[in-house]
Enzyme design. Structure first.
Site: not given
Lengths: 95, 477, 485
Positions: C76, C151, C175
């Protein structure tokens, strides 16, 4: 509750966020809804409850007083846009 | 109207650690800009603070020395504001729960009186960087080497009632932190500085007046001058019917006045909250005891001991215990001589004078404690007189060797040979027949004249006691 | 090759069926072909990945290699990666090249894991739909008109579309788990303190935790051991031994006590979604577990408590982005205040600004007690609810998300509706507990997830339950069809 334009502007100033005039009404509206939403917390009976700042029931670890970081200024300043003589430049600071 | 001054000081002492409070970057003064600012000090994305064990030990030592409570649990909080010398946009400090609180220190004033000043709290925090205002095309340059240097902020109670008291308090704390070895006390380099909260009120009134905060005072003189100016300013305002504004001001030493600080005009809302990157600092009794066991003798303890052990006056004991290096020097000398007062006089007199003249710290003295002790031994064993000793000291200071070498090289040994001295005395008597006649006729004070002549003839090297004894005998005929 | 799980790839590499370089080349090719549609990657580090893969192959030939060497992963874009752009999904960091590796990145690299690139995400991890990214929304491979959740939406979409077998994520309020549920994969958020936060760009420090998005619980177990463990650079990282998470995967579930959160099964949950959860519980009962209903009386206040605590911490954490030392700097500032306001005003997107403003407001003078302290007290109540529940049961279950993936743009106008997506996941962050989402069925052709919550530091148990469940079902093996097959 409804946040006023002045309130929104003063929060934005505290947070040093530039917001344009037409951003203010939707921001005021959104923030007011968020604040209304979190006001549900008032419902909870928290008499005598210790605030929980952290999920861990631990204490602060300590590091020995040793210098472990060498000078890497040139590497670190590669991300800065305004540097001169090893200093970060900003518009004049007035004390 | 009679006015009373009320002062509280917030002293910032940089803690003498090798590395920073939350990072492993060096804290040395005077490095090239930003060469000692690591990722944590720069507030880079993703990096995290880890607390330096050294600052905890130092805070405990300060707490113990000031009879404070060392908090079993204290909490680091974020103080949020934007400023270019504050890389993260918040300063890690302690707010609601400081590491040390509710202490006291006794100060002594010039008139010999004593006063206990309360210490509200002392908390750990990180220092900010520096903005350099040389002109970079209309911009300021930011050096973050100092960012993250550990500070102990020591907050006094509003117990101080005059500029003199404030200075005495600041000196007492300065002396203490240097004794404890937790701060180098270097005020030019900013290692020890203070903010003064000053207000005035009519004598007899209980409530405090509105205060002004004078920021960043970095010398004892500036503290005194700034307070004197500020008190007068506030009294003028009040007496002309005005109101003192609560504000932050700066002292300008060139103009000897205080003025409002422009950048701090807006009301600050620091939005303190517990720093979620740090956990509560817990200090156990065993940790406190370990620091207590390692505490040095404190200045006031040393002073009392010097009076008791060496029979020194309160004043002399105070001077000799003013700093650890001075006290250690004195004690090394005193340990080797029978006459402790002699050691005290030499350290406070000849040595202090020479250091002062040369602008040297005692640690850099060309004559070390063992050197001075060697000299005092020659006084005690009557090899030289006190007067000659001053000459020897000067030669030692100039690097001519130790006391014995100087005495030998310059031929300064006292004449203690009775026969030789009698010959000199006879010559003096023979050369001053008039004075001899008057003396024998009862003019006793001419004895001093003869002593002077003998000393002159021997170049000051004659043993004074022996001269007295022999002169009496020979003058009597 | 891309359809394999990480464990299968590991076995293939060990057996010499293919090399890491072949595997990496295949996946890079797939990313090149398919990511235009998904927008799951912000940066693809192809050359470095091939180099690392070749190094792993060479080490394997030399016999000096660990079990994870040569396996591909995506990080990420919230994890700092030395020499590689680390954007956090924000214009603010569009020009930021990290000079250092996050601990998670460093540890996986040291284990020989090969990074293929950095995945798209909601800006600064603030969002539940991946629509707040400066780089544009990520699309759900099951239906590209829908969001992948957020997210960690880029990581979820990349794993779901089989562009990469595993990706790291971070979970502050759901997330990892919510996008895993919405894309039909497995996502684990470990206990707070289990994995170092060093080098993970902070959103809300007391809630953030790094974890994994994978096809299976087994794959997560394989990687978690290498990521987890004490890090002296993170004061909040726990100094406790890391078990071998793979060793306990097959443990039988006989006697396991499962608690279903009754507050999660109310009218807020879509009925088909509820049915999928009930069916999953039947499977677990079939494996020997017992299920009972438990109550978390204060869980209903978790979203409002979170939306005080998280913005408060974020408002302070994001103050460092001021245009001076790194990141976006506005052109020709008039003065210092202008530098700050325009750099931040132009560098941050709307949702980040909203949260900074909310956080600034709740911490400001006069409101601190009413909002921030109150929320911290409610947080304590929620954590206590979990503690009490864990006196009776070993694992707590519920849905991960109230609905399957929604259409892009469906909730962007109303922050509060968007926040309520995380209603089942947020309490777990507030309490700091480990949570996992595993695929447990489909509603209208879209995947939904089963959430498992464990006791603190009991990641092994939820991985074990998820693994046994995945042995008995094949929801996790379903992959999007069409272009992504």
């Amino acid at each position: 509750m409804k946040l006023t334009r002045d309130e929104v502007e003063s929060i934005a100033h505290l947070a040093r966020l530039g917001i344009s005039g037409d951003e203010i009404p939707p921001l005021a509206d959104n923030l007011s809804r968020i604040i209304d939403f979190v006001q549900q917390l008032e419902r909870a009976d928290t008499e005598g409850v210790t605030p929980m700042a952290h999920p861990l029931n631990m204490t602060q670890p300590l590091r020995e007083d040793r210098v472990t970081e060498p000078d890497q200024r040139d590497l670190y300043q590669q991300n800065a846009t305004a540097v001169e003589a090893g200093l970060y430049l900003v518009p004049r600071v007035i004390e | 109207m009679e006015w009373e001054t009320v002062i509280g000081l917030e002293i910032h002492a940089q803690l003498a650690t090798r590395s920073k409070i939350f990072s492993g970057a060096a804290t040395a003064y005077g490095a090239a800009p930003n060469s000692q600012a690591c990722l944590v000090d720069l507030g880079y994305p993703g990096v995290l603070p880890v607390l330096n064990a050294g600052v905890v030990r130092m805070a405990i030592a300060f707490g113990l020395a000031t009879e404070s409570t060392v908090a079993a649990r204290s909490v680091f909080a974020r103080k949020n504001y934007f400023y270019p010398d504050l890389p993260k946009g918040y300063q890690i400090s302690q707010y609601e729960l400081p590491v040390v609180h509710d202490g006291r220190i006794e100060i002594r004033l010039d008139d010999g009186s004593r006063k206990t000043v309360g210490i509200t709290r002392a908390h750990l925090e990180e220092d900010a960087g520096k903005s350099l205002h040389e002109d970079f095309h209309g911009q300021s340059g930011i050096d973050l080497n100092r960012a993250g240097t550990p500070l102990l902020e020591i907050v006094s109670e509003p117990d101080l009632r005059s500029a003199k008291e404030a200075v005495a308090y600041m000196k007492a704390i300065h002396q203490l932190v240097r004794y404890l070895g937790i701060c180098d006390g270097n005020m030019q380099e900013g290692s020890f500085r203070c903010d003064a909260n000053i207000s005035v009120r009519p004598v007899g009134r209980h409530e405090f007046g509105t205060r002004a905060e004078i920021k960043n005072l970095n010398s004892f003189r500036f503290v005194e001058r700034a307070i004197l100016f500020e008190v007068e300013r506030q009294i003028d305002i009040l007496e002309s019917g005005g109101k003192v504004v609560q504000e932050t001001r700066l002292y300008d030493p060139d103009k000897d006045e205080t003025r409002p600080m422009r950048s701090k005009e807006e009301a600050n809302d620091y939005r303190y909250f517990p720093d979620p990157d740090l956990l509560p600092l817990e200090i156990g009794p065993e940790q406190v005891e370990a620091v207590r066991a390692a505490l040095p003798e404190l200045p006031w303890q040393k002073r009392d001991r010097f009076m008791a052990e060496y029979g020194l006056s309160d004043y002399d004991a105070g001077v000799l215990s003013s700093a650890r290096a001075v006290a250690d020097y004195f004690e090394t000398v005193a340990a080797g001589v029978a006459d402790k007062k002699l050691a005290a006089n030499w350290v406070m007199g000849e040595l202090a004078g020479a250091l002062n003249k040369a602008g040297l710290d005692i640690a850099a003295s060309p004559v070390d404690a063992h050197g001075l002790l060697g000299l005092l031994h020659r006084i005690e064993d009557q090899t030289i007189s006190g007067k000659i000793a001053k000459e020897v000291f000067e030669a030692m200071w100039a690097g001519e060797g130790d006391a014995d070498a100087v005495i030998e090289a310059r031929g300064l040994k006292q004449i203690t040979d009775t026969g030789a001295l009698e010959d000199v005395i006879r010559e003096v008597i023979a050369g001053n027949p008039n004075q001899l006649e008057q003396y024998r006729a009862g003019k006793d004070k001419l004895f001093g004249f003869f002593v002077g002549q003998v000393m002159k003839a021997t170049g000051g090297k004659a043993n004074p006691a022996l001269v007295n004894e022999l002169l009496k005998k020979l003058l009597a005929g | 090759m891309h359809a394999m799980t990480l464990a299968q790839m590991a076995r293939g590499l060990a057996a010499g069926e293919f090399s890491s370089a072949e595997l990496v080349r295949h996946l890079l090719d797939r990313i090149g072909r398919l990511d235009g549609e998904l927008n799951a990657f912000v940066t693809v580090t192809g050359d470095a990945a091939l180099e690392a893969a070749q190094a792993a192959d060479a080490a394997r030939a030399a016999g000096t290699i660990g079990p994870l060497a040569g396996l591909p992963i995506a990080h990420k874009d919230i994890f700092c990666t030395a020499g590689v752009k680390t954007s956090c999904g924000s214009r603010m960091l569009d020009n930021f090249v990290s000079p250092y590796d996050a601990t998670v990145v460093e540890r996986l690299r040291a284990a020989g894991v090969v990074m293929l690139g950095k995945t798209n995400m909601d800006e600064f991890a603030m969002g539940s739909s991946n629509e707040t990214s400066f780089y544009g929304p990520v699309r759900n491979p099951w239906d590209t008109s829908r969001v992948p959740g957020g997210s960690s939406g880029g990581s979820a979409a990349a794993v779901a579309a089989r562009l990469v077998p595993a990706a790291t994520g971070t979970d502050t309020g759901g997330s990892i788990r919510q996008p895993a549920a919405l894309t039909g994969i497995t996502g684990i958020k470990p206990t707070y303190g289990r994995v170092s936060r060093y080098g993970m760009i902070a959103f809300a420090s007391s809630l953030d935790q790094a974890g994994l998005l994978t096809q299976t619980a087994e794959d997560a177990a394989l990687l978690l051991g290498a990521m987890a463990g004490h890090d002296p650079r993170d004061s909040t990282s726990v100094d406790a031994p890391v078990p071998d998470y793979t060793a306990g995967l097959d443990a039988p579930l006989e006697g396991l006590k499962i608690g279903l959160v009754e507050q999660f099964m109310d009218e807020g949950l879509q009925p088909e979604n509820a049915a999928a959860i009930e069916a999953a519980l039947k499977v677990l009962e079939g494996l020997g577990a017992t299920v009972r209903r438990i109550s978390l009386p204060n869980i209903g206040l978790s979203v409002p408590a979170y939306y005080v605590v998280a913005p408060a911490e974020c408002s302070s954490n994001l103050s460092r982005f001021d245009g001076v030392r790194f990141g976006y700097r506005t052109a020709e500032p008039r003065d210092l205040e202008d530098l700050y306001k325009r750099s931040r005003g132009e560098g941050f997107g709307a949702e980040v600004k909203r949260r900074i403003m909310t956080g600034t407001y709740v911490l400001s003078a006069g409101y601190y007690d009413a909002y921030y302290l109150k929320a911290q007290r409610v947080r304590q109540l929620i954590a206590a609810d979990f503690r009490r529940a864990f006196e009776e049961v070993d694992v707590i279950v519920g849905p991960t998300s109230p609905t399957p993936a929604f259409e892009l743009g469906a909730k962007v106008d109303d922050p509060v509706t968007m926040y309520l997506n995380d209603i089942y996941t947020i309490g777990v962050n507030l309490a700091g507990l480990p949570g996992l989402s595993a695929p447990c069925g489909f509603v209208d052709g879209l995947p939904v997830g089963l959430q498992l919550v464990g006791r603190a530091f009991d990641e092994g148990r939820i991985l074990n339950v998820a693994h046994r469940y995945q042995q008995a079902t094949d929801w996790h093996a379903q992959a999007p069809g069409g272009a992504f097959a």
